[in-house]
Scaffold this motif. Structure first.
Motif, PDB file in Angstrom:
ATOM      1  N   LEU A 291       1.134  71.207  12.675  1.00 54.15           N
ATOM      2  CA  LEU A 291       1.584  70.134  13.289  1.00 54.15           C
ATOM      3  C   LEU A 291       3.160  69.696  12.689  1.00 54.15           C
ATOM      4  CD1 LEU A 291       0.870  67.538  14.854  1.00 54.15           C
ATOM      5  CD2 LEU A 291      -0.096  66.476  12.765  1.00 54.15           C
ATOM      6  N   ALA A 292       3.187  69.740  11.356  1.00 60.15           N
ATOM      7  CA  ALA A 292       4.506  69.542  10.827  1.00 60.15           C
ATOM      8  C   ALA A 292       5.709  70.530  11.584  1.00 60.15           C
ATOM      9  CB  ALA A 292       4.348  69.656   9.364  1.00 60.15           C
ATOM     10  N   SER A 293       5.163  71.509  11.623  1.00 62.85           N
ATOM     11  CA  SER A 293       6.338  72.536  12.449  1.00 62.85           C
ATOM     12  C   SER A 293       6.608  72.042  13.854  1.00 62.85           C
ATOM     13  CB  SER A 293       5.964  73.963  12.109  1.00 62.85           C
ATOM     14  OG  SER A 293       5.592  74.531  10.949  1.00 62.85           O
ATOM     15  N   TRP A 294       5.526  72.010  14.677  1.00 65.52           N
ATOM     16  CA  TRP A 294       5.724  71.617  16.198  1.00 65.52           C
ATOM     17  C   TRP A 294       6.363  70.271  16.130  1.00 65.52           C
ATOM     18  CZ3 TRP A 294       6.359  75.444  19.130  1.00 65.52           C
ATOM     19  CH2 TRP A 294       6.014  76.574  19.120  1.00 65.52           C
ATOM     20  N   ALA A 295       5.982  69.391  15.391  1.00 66.30           N
ATOM     21  CA  ALA A 295       6.549  67.968  15.657  1.00 66.30           C
ATOM     22  C   ALA A 295       7.830  67.877  15.170  1.00 66.30           C
ATOM     23  CB  ALA A 295       5.750  67.031  14.685  1.00 66.30           C
ATOM     24  N   GLY A 296       8.185  68.753  14.004  1.00 70.70           N
ATOM     25  CA  GLY A 296       9.548  68.510  13.538  1.00 70.70           C
ATOM     26  C   GLY A 296      10.472  69.291  14.615  1.00 70.70           C
ATOM     27  N   LEU A 297      10.233  70.603  14.991  1.00 67.95           N
ATOM     28  CA  LEU A 297      10.733  71.313  15.978  1.00 67.95           C
ATOM     29  C   LEU A 297      11.152  70.453  17.433  1.00 67.95           C
ATOM     30  CD1 LEU A 297      12.124  74.098  16.548  1.00 67.95           C
ATOM     31  CD2 LEU A 297      10.127  74.908  17.525  1.00 67.95           C
ATOM     32  N   ALA A 298      10.077  69.950  17.832  1.00 71.04           N
ATOM     33  CA  ALA A 298      10.169  68.926  19.077  1.00 71.04           C
ATOM     34  C   ALA A 298      11.057  67.631  18.729  1.00 71.04           C
ATOM     35  CB  ALA A 298       8.796  68.401  19.356  1.00 71.04           C
ATOM     36  N   GLY A 299      11.075  67.094  17.472  1.00 71.48           N
ATOM     37  CA  GLY A 299      11.940  66.166  17.223  1.00 71.48           C
ATOM     38  C   GLY A 299      13.345  66.568  16.885  1.00 71.48           C
ATOM     39  N   ILE A 300      13.559  67.596  16.399  1.00 71.10           N
ATOM     40  CA  ILE A 300      14.933  68.342  16.233  1.00 71.10           C
ATOM     41  C   ILE A 300      15.524  68.435  17.747  1.00 71.10           C
ATOM     42  CG2 ILE A 300      16.168  70.325  15.929  1.00 71.10           C
ATOM     43  CD1 ILE A 300      14.426  70.594  13.285  1.00 71.10           C
ATOM     44  N   ALA A 301      14.634  69.043  18.502  1.00 76.30           N
ATOM     45  CA  ALA A 301      15.237  69.021  20.097  1.00 76.30           C
ATOM     46  C   ALA A 301      15.370  67.913  20.724  1.00 76.30           C
ATOM     47  CB  ALA A 301      14.225  70.059  20.788  1.00 76.30           C
ATOM     48  N   VAL A 302      14.768  67.089  20.714  1.00 76.69           N
ATOM     49  CA  VAL A 302      14.521  65.677  21.238  1.00 76.69           C
ATOM     50  C   VAL A 302      15.924  64.767  20.696  1.00 76.69           C
ATOM     51  CG1 VAL A 302      13.611  63.515  21.795  1.00 76.69           C
ATOM     52  CG2 VAL A 302      12.374  65.555  22.104  1.00 76.69           C
ATOM     53  N   GLY A 303      15.979  64.918  19.353  1.00 73.90           N
ATOM     54  CA  GLY A 303      17.117  64.188  18.833  1.00 73.90           C
ATOM     55  C   GLY A 303      18.491  64.859  19.082  1.00 73.90           C
ATOM     56  N   LEU A 304      18.381  66.016  19.453  1.00 75.42           N
ATOM     57  CA  LEU A 304      19.968  66.627  19.494  1.00 75.42           C
ATOM     58  C   LEU A 304      20.207  66.188  21.049  1.00 75.42           C
ATOM     59  CD1 LEU A 304      19.847  70.310  17.918  1.00 75.42           C
ATOM     60  CD2 LEU A 304      20.997  68.312  17.010  1.00 75.42           C
ATOM     61  N   TRP A 305      19.254  66.338  21.780  1.00 77.12           N
ATOM     62  CA  TRP A 305      19.448  65.962  23.258  1.00 77.12           C
ATOM     63  C   TRP A 305      19.962  64.407  23.318  1.00 77.12           C
ATOM     64  CZ3 TRP A 305      20.938  68.112  27.469  1.00 77.12           C
ATOM     65  CH2 TRP A 305      20.911  67.319  28.440  1.00 77.12           C
ATOM     66  N   GLY A 306      19.126  63.860  22.401  1.00 79.88           N
ATOM     67  CA  GLY A 306      19.457  62.112  22.538  1.00 79.88           C
ATOM     68  C   GLY A 306      21.071  61.993  21.933  1.00 79.88           C
ATOM     69  N   GLN A 307      21.446  62.706  20.892  1.00 81.87           N
ATOM     70  CA  GLN A 307      22.922  62.806  20.306  1.00 81.87           C
ATOM     71  C   GLN A 307      23.851  62.761  21.562  1.00 81.87           C
ATOM     72  OE1 GLN A 307      24.398  61.623  17.930  1.00 81.87           O
ATOM     73  NE2 GLN A 307      23.037  61.729  15.935  1.00 81.87           N
ATOM     74  N   MET A 308      23.539  63.897  22.470  1.00 80.41           N
ATOM     75  CA  MET A 308      24.338  64.247  23.446  1.00 80.41           C
ATOM     76  C   MET A 308      24.557  62.943  24.504  1.00 80.41           C
ATOM     77  SD  MET A 308      24.779  68.184  23.785  1.00 80.41           S
ATOM     78  CE  MET A 308      24.829  67.887  25.631  1.00 80.41           C
ATOM     79  N   VAL A 309      23.477  62.238  24.704  1.00 88.57           N
ATOM     80  CA  VAL A 309      23.634  61.409  25.658  1.00 88.57           C
ATOM     81  C   VAL A 309      23.752  59.778  25.222  1.00 88.57           C
ATOM     82  CG1 VAL A 309      22.460  62.702  27.390  1.00 88.57           C
ATOM     83  CG2 VAL A 309      20.947  61.142  25.971  1.00 88.57           C
ATOM     84  N   SER A 310      23.720  59.656  23.833  1.00 92.29           N
ATOM     85  CA  SER A 310      23.636  58.263  23.383  1.00 92.29           C
ATOM     86  C   SER A 310      25.132  57.523  23.564  1.00 92.29           C
ATOM     87  CB  SER A 310      23.590  58.332  21.852  1.00 92.29           C
ATOM     88  OG  SER A 310      24.771  59.044  21.217  1.00 92.29           O
TER      89      SER A 310
ATOM     90  N   GLY B 108      14.398  55.620  24.737  1.00 92.20           N
ATOM     91  CA  GLY B 108      13.281  56.185  24.710  1.00 92.20           C
ATOM     92  C   GLY B 108      13.448  57.885  24.033  1.00 92.20           C
ATOM     93  N   LEU B 109      14.664  58.282  24.009  1.00 92.02           N
ATOM     94  CA  LEU B 109      14.863  59.354  23.261  1.00 92.02           C
ATOM     95  C   LEU B 109      15.062  58.943  21.631  1.00 92.02           C
ATOM     96  CD1 LEU B 109      17.457  61.144  25.641  1.00 92.02           C
ATOM     97  CD2 LEU B 109      15.186  61.800  25.011  1.00 92.02           C
ATOM     98  N   THR B 110      15.466  57.808  21.283  1.00 96.87           N
ATOM     99  CA  THR B 110      15.631  57.292  20.078  1.00 96.87           C
ATOM    100  C   THR B 110      14.124  57.102  19.525  1.00 96.87           C
ATOM    101  OG1 THR B 110      17.839  56.616  20.417  1.00 96.87           O
ATOM    102  CG2 THR B 110      16.852  55.800  18.472  1.00 96.87           C
TER     103      THR B 110
END
Length: 104
Positions: A50-69, A26-28
């Motif tokens: 939209l680009a700024s907020w979606a990018g910032l949210a994508g960075i946060a979710v992606g970094l968390w996903g890297q921690m638990v992948s 789901g995180l991926t």
């Protein structure tokens, strides 16, 4: 003779160890989706919010996903999504930022 059973489906690439990882998948998926939105909208200056907020949210979710992948496939797609999110975030900031000029 014993045969290995391969999974077939949408997440077969992500579950290469034979176990299901619903949270990690789901995180991926969320990272890829947010990265695609940020990357697509960053080329239109009027959509910098939209680009700024979606990018910032994508960075946060992606970094968390890297921690638990758990698998290499998840990590690969997370890096692709993180790159698209970061690119969209940076160009969104260059075009006006996440606050639209309110704070500066």
């Amino acid at each position: 003779m014993a045969q290995t059973v391969r999974q077939a489906g949408l997440f077969a690439f992500l579950n290469s160890d034979g176990r299901a990882h619903p949270v990690e998948n789901g995180l991926t998926t969320a990272t890829l989706l947010l990265g695609a939105i940020a990357f697509t909208t960053c080329f239109f200056p009027g959509l910098h919010l939209l680009a700024s907020w979606a990018g910032l949210a994508g960075i946060a979710v992606g970094l968390w996903g890297q921690m638990v992948s758990a698998t290499t496939g998840e990590r690969f797609l997370l890096i692709v999504g993180l790159g698209a999110s970061a690119f969209g975030f940076y160009l969104g900031v260059a075009n006006g930022g996440p606050f639209g000029g309110i704070l500066g």
